[in-house]
Write a protein that holds these residues in place. Sequence first.
Motif, PDB file in Angstrom:
ATOM      1  N   UNK A  28       0.883  -1.181   0.000  1.00 14.23           N
ATOM      2  CA  UNK A  28       0.000   0.000   0.000  1.00 14.23           C
ATOM      3  C   UNK A  28       0.919   1.229   0.000  1.00 14.23           C
ATOM      4  N   UNK A  29       1.760   1.300   1.040  1.00  7.23           N
ATOM      5  CA  UNK A  29       2.888   2.230   0.987  1.00  7.23           C
ATOM      6  C   UNK A  29       4.110   1.431   0.522  1.00  7.23           C
ATOM      7  N   UNK A  30       4.932   2.053  -0.319  1.00  9.88           N
ATOM      8  CA  UNK A  30       6.066   1.358  -0.928  1.00  9.88           C
ATOM      9  C   UNK A  30       7.373   2.001  -0.479  1.00  9.88           C
ATOM     10  N   UNK A  31       8.296   1.183   0.041  1.00  3.71           N
ATOM     11  CA  UNK A  31       9.641   1.652   0.360  1.00  3.71           C
ATOM     12  C   UNK A  31      10.495   1.420  -0.893  1.00  3.71           C
ATOM     13  N   UNK A  32      10.715   2.482  -1.639  1.00  2.00           N
ATOM     14  CA  UNK A  32      11.330   2.355  -2.959  1.00  2.00           C
ATOM     15  C   UNK A  32      12.800   1.909  -2.857  1.00  2.00           C
ATOM     16  N   UNK A  67      11.165  -2.201 -10.523  1.00  2.00           N
ATOM     17  CA  UNK A  67      12.487  -2.027  -9.922  1.00  2.00           C
ATOM     18  C   UNK A  67      13.422  -3.160 -10.321  1.00  2.00           C
TER      19      UNK A  67
ATOM     20  N   UNK B  36      12.076   5.812 -16.192  1.00  2.00           N
ATOM     21  CA  UNK B  36      13.153   6.418 -15.420  1.00  2.00           C
ATOM     22  C   UNK B  36      13.359   7.869 -15.871  1.00  2.00           C
ATOM     23  N   UNK B  66       6.838   4.960  -8.657  1.00  2.00           N
ATOM     24  CA  UNK B  66       8.003   4.305  -8.050  1.00  2.00           C
ATOM     25  C   UNK B  66       9.292   4.811  -8.700  1.00  2.00           C
ATOM     26  N   UNK B  67       9.265   4.944 -10.021  1.00  2.00           N
ATOM     27  CA  UNK B  67      10.450   5.447 -10.709  1.00  2.00           C
ATOM     28  C   UNK B  67      10.713   6.905 -10.338  1.00  2.00           C
ATOM     29  N   UNK B  69      10.011   8.390  -7.555  1.00  2.00           N
ATOM     30  CA  UNK B  69      10.471   8.489  -6.170  1.00  2.00           C
ATOM     31  C   UNK B  69      11.994   8.422  -6.064  1.00  2.00           C
ATOM     32  N   UNK B  70      12.631   7.701  -6.986  1.00  2.00           N
ATOM     33  CA  UNK B  70      14.091   7.622  -6.975  1.00  2.00           C
ATOM     34  C   UNK B  70      14.726   9.002  -7.101  1.00  2.00           C
ATOM     35  N   UNK B  74      13.982   9.137  -2.701  1.00  2.00           N
ATOM     36  CA  UNK B  74      13.363   7.873  -2.286  1.00  2.00           C
ATOM     37  C   UNK B  74      12.255   8.060  -1.252  1.00  2.00           C
ATOM     38  N   UNK B  75      11.458   9.097  -1.453  1.00  2.00           N
ATOM     39  CA  UNK B  75      10.299   9.278  -0.553  1.00  2.00           C
ATOM     40  C   UNK B  75       9.351   8.090  -0.737  1.00  2.00           C
ATOM     41  N   UNK B  76       8.538   7.797   0.279  1.00  2.00           N
ATOM     42  CA  UNK B  76       7.579   6.692   0.137  1.00  2.00           C
ATOM     43  C   UNK B  76       6.549   6.983  -0.957  1.00  2.00           C
ATOM     44  N   UNK B  77       6.174   5.944  -1.660  1.00  2.00           N
ATOM     45  CA  UNK B  77       5.054   5.998  -2.601  1.00  2.00           C
ATOM     46  C   UNK B  77       3.851   5.333  -1.925  1.00  2.00           C
ATOM     47  N   UNK B  78       2.713   5.982  -1.977  1.00  2.90           N
ATOM     48  CA  UNK B  78       1.477   5.365  -1.485  1.00  2.90           C
ATOM     49  C   UNK B  78       0.520   5.249  -2.659  1.00  2.90           C
TER      50      UNK B  78
END
Lengths: 190, 190
Positions: A28-32, A67, B36, B66-67, B69-70, B74-78
């Motif tokens: 749900x929350x993603x640690x990238x 990823x 990316x 997700x891409x 966020x890099x 690298x903040x969390x993605x929700x």
Amino acid sequence: MKELEERILKDGHVIMPDILKVDSFLNHQIDVALFEKMGAEFKKRFANKQINKILTIESSGIGVAVMAARYFDYVPVVFVKKANSKILNDGVYHTKVHSFTKDNDYDAQVSKNYLSDQDHVLIIDDFLANGAAASGMIALCKQAGATVEGVGIVIEKGFQPGRQVLEAQGVQVESLAIIDHFANGQVVFQ
Amino acid sequence: MKELEERILKDGHVIMPDILKVDSFLNHQIDVALFEKMGAEFKKRFANKQINKILTIESSGIGVAVMAARYFDYVPVVFVKKANSKILNDGVYHTKVHSFTKDNDYDAQVSKNYLSDQDHVLIIDDFLANGAAASGMIALCKQAGATVEGVGIVIEKGFQPGRQVLEAQGVQVESLAIIDHFANGQVVFQ
């Protein structure tokens, strides 16, 4: 994968009898940053395989698959779509998958344009329990004539039959964390 | 973003009157290298904003988010979940969103654990047309007391009202490709 196991112990919640909630970092929350390390680990586990496509299933598999693709020479990621009703469509391969979590069936679909007999596929998913979703993806690959090079899983419930189901189909299964059992609301790894 | 526009011209299919299919690289099969570059471009567009969370909605937004966020430390993605029925659950913020593509409503839900008044949020989605999904995500942020720092879109249909809807709420909107109109089955960019 040690960092993943530690994270599960720290942030996972066991809901009895056998549900593990990891939505604070996985689905749900993603640690990238963690996903990036998982991607690198999948590459290590399948270093000897020639993979030209990663197949996953919406939604929770997508982040991990994208990823991972970075470590497999940026091969295309294709995500299988879940349809509630089987829409008649000649353009897709499809197969029925049972969701044990939601106790219903859905139709797993992938466009014929994006899976073919030229593909050497790594299947990636977040969880392995009964192996239903992964078996569905293997079935789609078979319909397309694609070669399944392996299945990469983030968290496997080792006490459920998923691994046996997949290995019986001759597929290499690599899981980054394997839960042996739950004891007093705690995760015990294999 | 020039590379994205070129890719849309090369691989997009216009289905009359106003549907653009880009599932060969954006929302069924994913070109990870392109994603990316899109992530890097979003960082450029929102370089002056302090962002500590990226919010998107399943499924097609997840890969892009997700891409991206890099490039945002690298903040969390929700990712917001789409529920067909409104399950009563105190643990989520939720709002109704109309899907013009599917001509139905769904309940957009996000756990209260992963969105708070401490959050400075970049909302990311694949398409902007009527602005329904992005408006839903803004509504969820408001419920949580979070600050919306901007909305980042891959492909905007400039001839539909989405941008006006979002800008009327005081939100900066950045789209990597803006379609002005379709002419003879071809995309014409702004």
